[in-house]
Write an enzyme that holds these catalytic residues in place. Structure first.
Site, PDB file in Angstrom:
ATOM      1  N   ASP A 156       9.809  26.440  42.265  1.00  0.00           N
ATOM      2  CA  ASP A 156       8.945  26.874  43.370  1.00  0.00           C
ATOM      3  C   ASP A 156       8.937  28.406  43.388  1.00  0.00           C
ATOM      4  OD1 ASP A 156       7.467  27.076  45.652  1.00  0.00           O
ATOM      5  OD2 ASP A 156       9.026  26.358  47.007  1.00  0.00           O
ATOM      6  N   THR A 158       7.257  32.486  42.782  1.00  0.00           N
ATOM      7  CA  THR A 158       6.127  33.361  43.100  1.00  0.00           C
ATOM      8  C   THR A 158       5.225  33.444  41.871  1.00  0.00           C
ATOM      9  OG1 THR A 158       7.496  35.221  42.415  1.00  0.00           O
ATOM     10  CG2 THR A 158       7.447  34.749  44.747  1.00  0.00           C
TER      11      THR A 158
HETATM   12  N1  AG3 Z   1       4.945  29.799  45.771  1.00  0.00           N
HETATM   13  C1  AG3 Z   1       3.656  30.003  45.142  1.00  0.00           C
HETATM   14  C2  AG3 Z   1       2.895  31.130  45.751  1.00  0.00           C
HETATM   15  C3  AG3 Z   1       1.843  31.686  44.890  1.00  0.00           C
HETATM   16  C4  AG3 Z   1       0.787  32.324  45.726  1.00  0.00           C
HETATM   17  N2  AG3 Z   1       0.156  33.381  45.066  1.00  0.00           N
HETATM   18  C5  AG3 Z   1      -0.570  34.331  45.683  1.00  0.00           C
HETATM   19  N3  AG3 Z   1      -0.762  34.283  46.943  1.00  0.00           N
HETATM   20  N4  AG3 Z   1      -1.092  35.278  44.969  1.00  0.00           N
HETATM   21  C6  AG3 Z   1       5.012  29.637  47.160  1.00  0.00           C
HETATM   22  C7  AG3 Z   1       6.391  29.358  47.616  1.00  0.00           C
HETATM   23  C8  AG3 Z   1       6.414  28.452  48.773  1.00  0.00           C
HETATM   24  N5  AG3 Z   1       7.650  27.768  48.900  1.00  0.00           N
END
Ligand code: AG3
Length: 289
Positions: A156, A158
């Site tokens: 999970d 970024t």
């Molecule tokens: N993880 C993926 C977020 C990606 C969003 N990207 C963006 N906004 N540019 C999220 C973590 C949640 N647990």
């Protein structure tokens, strides 16, 4: 005066959210962290200026991150989350009775603290579920050193910039493969098919190269993410995400779901034609024969 938050998805495209107020703004050892309250999506967590979760649509992301694999795997007794410091992925996994241990390895302890403070409904499992064990550290290092072996691993992360970049690479996937049991499943968020199709192709190739038997992408709408349609990849050693669906009935259905159900499971693996073409040659589900 109107205040708007703008996240650039490309130099020419942005998401704009009208802001009620800024609740937190600071910098951890790894990134800028902000929490804003918005009119349409409620509270939003931003890391380095990018939307990670919003109160209004995080359930879609976290349910889709977890339940397709959790419902497919017959035991899912030991689960590992890499990243996911906000706790949403842990919350969804712990809706199931079967996991006896859920290990969460998050690099940034500040993300955990901020989530507990501003998103208690997301972070709840981090505080209240005794099966959840939190490790603050680098995910790649953790998977390299750990002696444990898991049923399911959830990445999970970024976006693939900065420290998260390594979490999209073949070397990391090989280590995940090694840390999974003989019938284990890996799920990783795999970005937007509109903007990151190349990345998806590379991920697919890498996951097949390191030895996963089934590698399939699935999709769901996340209104606050780039391109609005998001993708995940499921890499599985034994269970096929569609053909082994019959196993659904075997385990109790988790309570409180708002997006995921068996129909959504099947539909989410349907491959849009432009994605199918891009992945062609690496795709046996959608290129039978
Ligand atoms: N993880 C993926 C977020 C990606 C969003 N990207 C963006 N906004 N540019 C999220 C973590 C949640 N647990």
């Amino acid at each position: 005066m109107e205040l708007w938050y703008k996240e650039y998805h490309t130099p020419d495209v942005a998401l704009c959210l009208k802001v009620k107020e800024t609740l937190f703004s600071g910098r951890s050892a790894y990134q800028d962290i902000q929490v804003i309250d918005t009119w349409e999506f409620g509270r939003v967590l931003l890391l380095d200026g990018l939307v990670m979760i919003s109160q209004r649509d995080e359930f879609i992301y976290h349910e889709m991150m977890t339940h397709p694999a959790m419902c497919l795997h017959p035991t899912a007794g030991k689960c590992l989350i890499i990243g996911g410091g906000d706790g949403g992925t842990a919350r969804e996994i712990t809706r199931h009775d079967r996991p006896s241990r859920v290990t969460l390895c998050e690099i940034d302890s500040q993300v955990i603290e901020i989530s507990k403070r501003f998103f208690p409904e997301v972070a709840c499992a981090l505080e209240h579920d005794p099966r959840v064990e939190i490790v603050v550290g680098d995910g790649v290092e953790y998977i390299t050193r750990c002696q444990d072996i898991f049923d399911c691993i959830f990445v999970d992360s970024t976006d693939p910039v900065g420290p998260a970049k390594a979490l999209f690479q073949e070397d990391f996937f090989r280590k995940c493969h090694g840390a999974l049991k003989i019938d284990g499943i890996l799920v990783a968020q795999s970005e937007s098919p509109t903007y990151h199709l190349d990345l998806m192709c590379r991920m697919k190739r890498s996951l097949l190269t390191v030895g996963f038997t089934h590698v399939y992408f699935y999709f769901a709408p996340i209104p606050t993410y780039p391109g609005s349609v998001w993708s995940w990849v499921m890499a599985s050693k034994r269970y096929h995400p569609i053909l082994d669906l019959g196993k659904f009935e075997r385990h109790g259905w988790p309570e409180g779901l708002r997006y995921y159900n068996p129909e959504v499971h099947k539909a989410s693996f349907a491959m849009p034609e432009y994605v199918r073409q891009a992945l062609e040659g690496h795709d046996d589900l959608h290129n039978p024969g």
